[in-house]
Design a protein around this motif. Sequence first.
Motif, PDB file in Angstrom:
ATOM      1  N   LEU A 129     -26.717 -20.961  60.030  1.00 43.65           N
ATOM      2  CA  LEU A 129     -26.981 -20.389  61.349  1.00 43.65           C
ATOM      3  C   LEU A 129     -27.720 -19.061  61.226  1.00 43.65           C
ATOM      4  O   LEU A 129     -28.606 -18.758  62.039  1.00 43.65           O
ATOM      5  CB  LEU A 129     -25.677 -20.182  62.122  1.00 43.65           C
ATOM      6  N   ALA A 130     -27.357 -18.256  60.239  1.00 43.60           N
ATOM      7  CA  ALA A 130     -28.013 -16.965  60.066  1.00 43.60           C
ATOM      8  C   ALA A 130     -29.447 -17.124  59.563  1.00 43.60           C
ATOM      9  O   ALA A 130     -30.376 -16.484  60.071  1.00 43.60           O
ATOM     10  CB  ALA A 130     -27.198 -16.097  59.106  1.00 43.60           C
ATOM     11  N   ARG A 131     -29.657 -18.015  58.602  1.00 43.97           N
ATOM     12  CA  ARG A 131     -30.980 -18.166  57.996  1.00 43.97           C
ATOM     13  C   ARG A 131     -31.943 -18.981  58.862  1.00 43.97           C
ATOM     14  O   ARG A 131     -33.087 -18.589  59.071  1.00 43.97           O
ATOM     15  CB  ARG A 131     -30.855 -18.849  56.631  1.00 43.97           C
ATOM     16  N   GLU A 132     -31.485 -20.134  59.347  1.00 42.56           N
ATOM     17  CA  GLU A 132     -32.399 -21.071  59.997  1.00 42.56           C
ATOM     18  C   GLU A 132     -32.444 -20.921  61.510  1.00 42.56           C
ATOM     19  O   GLU A 132     -33.443 -21.291  62.129  1.00 42.56           O
ATOM     20  CB  GLU A 132     -31.999 -22.509  59.639  1.00 42.56           C
ATOM     21  N   TYR A 133     -31.379 -20.414  62.110  1.00 40.38           N
ATOM     22  CA  TYR A 133     -31.325 -20.316  63.567  1.00 40.38           C
ATOM     23  C   TYR A 133     -31.336 -18.878  64.069  1.00 40.38           C
ATOM     24  O   TYR A 133     -31.318 -18.649  65.275  1.00 40.38           O
ATOM     25  CB  TYR A 133     -30.088 -21.057  64.094  1.00 40.38           C
ATOM     26  N   GLY A 134     -31.413 -17.929  63.153  1.00 41.17           N
ATOM     27  CA  GLY A 134     -31.540 -16.531  63.538  1.00 41.17           C
ATOM     28  C   GLY A 134     -30.331 -15.960  64.252  1.00 41.17           C
ATOM     29  O   GLY A 134     -30.443 -14.958  64.963  1.00 41.17           O
ATOM     30  N   ILE A 135     -29.153 -16.568  64.062  1.00 40.01           N
ATOM     31  CA  ILE A 135     -27.942 -16.069  64.712  1.00 40.01           C
ATOM     32  C   ILE A 135     -27.510 -14.780  64.033  1.00 40.01           C
ATOM     33  O   ILE A 135     -27.377 -14.718  62.810  1.00 40.01           O
ATOM     34  CB  ILE A 135     -26.809 -17.111  64.648  1.00 40.01           C
ATOM     35  N   ARG A 136     -27.275 -13.744  64.835  1.00 38.44           N
ATOM     36  CA  ARG A 136     -26.878 -12.439  64.311  1.00 38.44           C
ATOM     37  C   ARG A 136     -25.553 -11.958  64.880  1.00 38.44           C
ATOM     38  O   ARG A 136     -25.153 -10.817  64.644  1.00 38.44           O
ATOM     39  CB  ARG A 136     -27.984 -11.407  64.609  1.00 38.44           C
ATOM     40  N   GLN A 137     -24.871 -12.824  65.644  1.00 39.10           N
ATOM     41  CA  GLN A 137     -23.573 -12.448  66.201  1.00 39.10           C
ATOM     42  C   GLN A 137     -22.696 -13.701  66.281  1.00 39.10           C
ATOM     43  O   GLN A 137     -23.170 -14.776  66.649  1.00 39.10           O
ATOM     44  CB  GLN A 137     -23.733 -11.786  67.560  1.00 39.10           C
ATOM     45  N   PHE A 138     -21.440 -13.534  65.905  1.00 35.39           N
ATOM     46  CA  PHE A 138     -20.528 -14.660  65.781  1.00 35.39           C
ATOM     47  C   PHE A 138     -19.183 -14.317  66.398  1.00 35.39           C
ATOM     48  O   PHE A 138     -18.698 -13.180  66.281  1.00 35.39           O
ATOM     49  CB  PHE A 138     -20.289 -14.998  64.301  1.00 35.39           C
ATOM     50  N   ILE A 139     -18.561 -15.309  67.038  1.00 38.44           N
ATOM     51  CA  ILE A 139     -17.161 -15.225  67.455  1.00 38.44           C
ATOM     52  C   ILE A 139     -16.439 -16.349  66.734  1.00 38.44           C
ATOM     53  O   ILE A 139     -16.749 -17.531  66.939  1.00 38.44           O
ATOM     54  CB  ILE A 139     -16.991 -15.370  68.978  1.00 38.44           C
ATOM     55  N   ASP A 140     -15.478 -15.980  65.893  1.00 39.80           N
ATOM     56  CA  ASP A 140     -14.751 -16.941  65.071  1.00 39.80           C
ATOM     57  C   ASP A 140     -13.374 -17.172  65.685  1.00 39.80           C
ATOM     58  O   ASP A 140     -12.458 -16.366  65.517  1.00 39.80           O
ATOM     59  CB  ASP A 140     -14.634 -16.400  63.637  1.00 39.80           C
ATOM     60  N   HIS A 141     -13.230 -18.262  66.435  1.00 37.20           N
ATOM     61  CA  HIS A 141     -11.983 -18.572  67.135  1.00 37.20           C
ATOM     62  C   HIS A 141     -10.965 -19.173  66.166  1.00 37.20           C
ATOM     63  O   HIS A 141     -11.263 -20.128  65.455  1.00 37.20           O
ATOM     64  CB  HIS A 141     -12.239 -19.576  68.268  1.00 37.20           C
ATOM     65  N   GLY A 142      -9.752 -18.610  66.168  1.00 38.14           N
ATOM     66  CA  GLY A 142      -8.727 -19.098  65.252  1.00 38.14           C
ATOM     67  C   GLY A 142      -9.116 -18.866  63.812  1.00 38.14           C
ATOM     68  O   GLY A 142      -9.015 -19.751  62.966  1.00 38.14           O
ATOM     69  N   SER A 143      -9.538 -17.657  63.508  1.00 37.52           N
ATOM     70  CA  SER A 143     -10.186 -17.340  62.231  1.00 37.52           C
ATOM     71  C   SER A 143      -9.263 -17.445  61.032  1.00 37.52           C
ATOM     72  O   SER A 143      -9.712 -17.693  59.920  1.00 37.52           O
ATOM     73  CB  SER A 143     -10.770 -15.929  62.286  1.00 37.52           C
ATOM     74  N   GLY A 144      -7.954 -17.245  61.226  1.00 30.32           N
ATOM     75  CA  GLY A 144      -7.049 -17.226  60.093  1.00 30.32           C
ATOM     76  C   GLY A 144      -7.157 -15.940  59.304  1.00 30.32           C
ATOM     77  O   GLY A 144      -7.848 -14.987  59.691  1.00 30.32           O
ATOM     78  N   LEU A 145      -6.455 -15.902  58.184  1.00 26.03           N
ATOM     79  CA  LEU A 145      -6.408 -14.693  57.358  1.00 26.03           C
ATOM     80  C   LEU A 145      -7.681 -14.533  56.542  1.00 26.03           C
ATOM     81  O   LEU A 145      -8.296 -15.526  56.130  1.00 26.03           O
ATOM     82  CB  LEU A 145      -5.196 -14.756  56.428  1.00 26.03           C
ATOM     83  N   PRO A 146      -8.095 -13.279  56.283  1.00 27.12           N
ATOM     84  CA  PRO A 146      -9.290 -13.056  55.463  1.00 27.12           C
ATOM     85  C   PRO A 146      -9.100 -13.623  54.062  1.00 27.12           C
ATOM     86  O   PRO A 146      -8.009 -13.594  53.504  1.00 27.12           O
ATOM     87  CB  PRO A 146      -9.403 -11.519  55.419  1.00 27.12           C
ATOM     88  N   THR A 147     -10.187 -14.140  53.511  1.00 30.23           N
ATOM     89  CA  THR A 147     -10.170 -14.624  52.134  1.00 30.23           C
ATOM     90  C   THR A 147     -11.515 -14.249  51.520  1.00 30.23           C
ATOM     91  O   THR A 147     -12.180 -13.328  52.004  1.00 30.23           O
ATOM     92  CB  THR A 147      -9.890 -16.136  52.092  1.00 30.23           C
TER      93      THR A 147
END
Length: 273
Positions: free
Chosen positions: A67-85
């Motif tokens: 999404l970042a490389r091919e679709y130029g997305i620069r903002q994300f909302i991660d629903h139900g993200s869980g714990l950082p890893t």
Amino acid sequence: MTAENQLPYGVDVRTPSVARMYDHLLDGKDNFSADRAACDHLLQQVPSMKDLALNNRAFLQRVVRTLAREYGIRQFIDHGSGLPTQDNVHQIAQRVDGASRVVYVDSDPIVRSVGGALLETDDRTAVLQADMRDTQEIFDSEPVRRLIDFREPVGALFVSVLHCIPDADRPVDLIRRVRSRLASGSVMVICQLVSESEQVRDEVSAFMDRETRGHWGRVRTRADVESYFEDNGLSVVEPGLVEVSRWRPADVPAAPPQQSFEWEEFGGAGLVP
């Protein structure tokens, strides 16, 4: 492992949490004996669960990079993200563009505590403690208003979380509520646990509902996931809706192959027209 005397108020370490169970399956440290015991019992029913969790994490990494490389997305909302890893959404996106912004959303207070501490020096990233079903609360929250510009494309992530939502709360309607707020060119990433075996769906769903004391929805079918995209007018991007280890597998080194398929993580990415 998080010490019990350092826990946020109200955390019940005796009741397994889906986020902490997932953390354990990914060899994380922010989980407790109840979470590990529940994983052990689940692995007896579905031995592929750990491989599935690792493949799901690899899918998240691949799809965010795409999404970042091919679709130029620069903002994300991660629903139900869980714990950082390792290699979290913000780290992947910011390697493509350092200005990328991410809001992680999870109802587990431990996610807010651990994630907030990890991200306290990054003003482009925030952790919001909220129920992913509360779309209005999420979109009105200070972190989302500060970091997300809805006039521009957004990557809305629902990765391995919709099986936590009961049928009565209609996951397809949750997708519709979020999709209605997104600009053209946004991408929704959706996958969840599915099985074509009614016995697996019923037995695993009953086990998880019992273990998490009602914080569970249902293992569903591929057709259910397909409806999330079709009923909301999302244009599915290549390679379509697949078992997630088959989604552009060359983009990231593969996780260990899933040895059996009592259930699978199924989904993909859909473009908002």
